[in-house]
Write a protein that holds these residues in place. Sequence first.
Motif: not given
Length: 419
Positions: A86-98
């Motif tokens: 099971r792999v989960r990743v959280i990124t930031d909406g401004i720090g990381t682009a789409r």
Amino acid sequence: MSAGGSGRFARLRQTLLGRRYWQRYRFTGNNQVELLRSGDAFFDALIGRIDAAEHSVALETYIFCDDEAGQEVSDALLRAAARGVRVRVITDGIGTARLKMFEQWPAGGIEHRIYNPHLFGRFGFSRTHRKLAVIDDQIAYCGGINIVDDYENNGERLPYRRWDFAVELRGPVVADVRDAIDVQWRRIRVGHRPLDSMKPDLAPQDASSLGSLRRRRRRRNEQLWAGGEPCVAFVARDNLINRRAIEKAYLAAIGQARHEILLANPYFMPGRKLRRALVFAARRGVVVKLIIGRKEFKALDYAVPFLYNALLRAGVQIAEYEKTLLHGKVAVVDSNWGTVGSSNLDALSLMLNNEANVVLVNDAVIARLRDAILDAFADARPIDEAHYESRPARLRALSWIAYTSYRLAMKLLTVGGYD
């Protein structure tokens, strides 16, 4: 609601928040800590652990770049998911682009959530600035290193790799890192206070039992420190419960310093409490060395020197690091207390963003961290008090304007919390 009902709710809320706070910020022994310097060491360790994962991988980061480092981490995550991990990743909406790579993740079995996708979202202006990972609930990482090439900075090639650190953790502290990621995962989906994360805390508890819990925690910490045993605490800040947890950890260590305080930070704009603590430490004879990063945000390059006057007069030694991008947020006090993490010493990190640091006491890696800070101080440009006082009036005025503008902006963003 009646006044009596409102009062009972307030007391219950205080009990719940107090209880969760003490659960989240605890020292534990019998941990193994490895200090990782630079992205090269961190990525090699992280990817190796992901490739060996059997059950679960959880990663939280402010920046995830589509560069060589990001592709290698993404490929490792996809390999793990293909094995049934099971792999989960959280990124930031401004720090990381789409990123284009994100389109591959759902089909590859990677679960991905974005914290606060917009500049002002349901979590206000806050960002998740944390850099965390947990593998199989056995190994954890915490530090200041994003998923980004060590030599890349906003489209420019750095002359040397970033000056930055992370720690690899094994032992009881891993559970605290895992819990922090789990709460963040649920918070993104449900809202600012996931109901299921509060369920363990709903048992009634009066003020005396809360005080007893605090006293037991304090005694346990004192026993660990007094016995000279290595111990570790995972310290996270958020805008719900642990609002000043990291700042208080710094203040406690600085207030107890007797010999030496070494502090390195890229964005040094703390509030009055922390600045005064450094001044008082220097005045009582503690050697205080402060390394400040430069040349990332020009406005801060002008604003930060406004704070030098009081520090220099008290005897604080200040040096500006320009060899490469100083990104590490680290400190060592009296050679037996150290911290590595994501928290800058500015209003955004101390008052708004989700941050995470590891505090180390009596651990062997503190000596290595101390040596690294002293080496950086030797490579940095010292700020001479006489030269500082003789700056042109135009430069001093510009510094005052930049500092005042920053302070006013942060006062607004923190609703008066920043001092």
